[in-house]
Design an enzyme around this catalytic site. Structure first.
Site, PDB file in Angstrom:
ATOM      1  CB  SER A  49       7.650 -68.409  26.246  1.00  0.00           C
ATOM      2  OG  SER A  49       6.692 -68.275  27.271  1.00  0.00           O
ATOM      3  CD  GLU A  50       8.715 -67.092  31.761  1.00  0.00           C
ATOM      4  OE1 GLU A  50       8.281 -66.320  32.620  1.00  0.00           O
ATOM      5  OE2 GLU A  50       9.140 -66.704  30.657  1.00  0.00           O
TER       6      GLU A  50
END
Length: 221
Positions: A45-46
């Site tokens: 997840s960024e």
């Protein structure tokens, strides 16, 4: 089974054991729930996770959120880090696949998914980085707009996220792949015929020789 679940179940079959995968907000988040049990992927997840747990509101930690701001969990062995390191992973080509929603995709493999002019725009987020940095780009979206207009076009009309970067499109009607620069119809959903797909697709495409019915993940059925 609704359209979004069908799309998510089909995309869940696209991964290989050991893949690092980024799932966008909305529909793509559901994909993790249907990955076959013998395929083990690591969700990135960024906002700073490797090893994000599949979204389950009953088991989520209220102090931990994914890139869409939803409470989430983290799998055993997962780790957290800052956004700079997270985007270095994405931009460095270390994400095997990303799954994103789409407003439009065109026959040149270009994607528009981040804004509609005149409407409130929350921001680009990590979409532009993911589409250019991930090794494989999968778009999961409903085939048509609420007004019945095709979202698979000859040319995107909305501001682009990236040009010529999409590898696969999965809708509730069909699966398209980009092969040697050409849009190829590979699969149809159960009960959907070729004429229906043609009628609802503005883009020009060819039909694969092995055109067949879509297979979906059976996990949880």
């Amino acid at each position: 089974m609704n359209a979004k679940e069908l799309i998510a179940r089909r995309i869940a079959l696209e991964f290989n054991d050991g893949d690092v995968v980024n799932l966008g907000i909305g529909l793509p988040t559901q994909v993790a729930n249907y990955v076959p049990e013998d395929v083990h992927i690591t969700l990135q997840s960024e906002n700073g996770f490797l090893g994000l747990a599949a979204f389950n509101p009953d088991e989520a930690n209220p102090n931990m959120v994914n890139a869409g701001g939803q409470p989430c969990g983290i799998a055993a062995g997962g780790c957290t880090f800052d956004s700079a390191f997270s985007f270095a992973l994405i931009r460095g080509g270390h994400v095997d696949a990303c799954v994103l929603g789409g407003l439009e995709v065109d026959q040149e493999a270009s994607l528009a998914n981040w804004m509609v002019p005149g409407k409130m725009v929350p921001g680009m987020g990590g979409a532009m980085d993911l589409v250019t940095g991930a090794r494989r780009v999968i778009i999961g979206m409903e085939h048509c707009t609420k007004n019945g207009e095709s979202k698979i076009l000859k040319k995107c009309s909305l501001p682009l996220t990236a040009k010529n970067k999409v590898n696969l499109i999965v809708t509730e009607l069909a699966v398209f792949a980009f092969v040697d620069g050409q849009l190829v119809l590979q699969e149809h959903a159960p009960g959907v015929d070729l004429e229906t797909i043609k009628a609802k697709t503005q883009a020009e495409f060819v039909v694969a020789e092995n055109f067949c019915e879509m297979t979906i993940s059976q996990r949880g059925l």
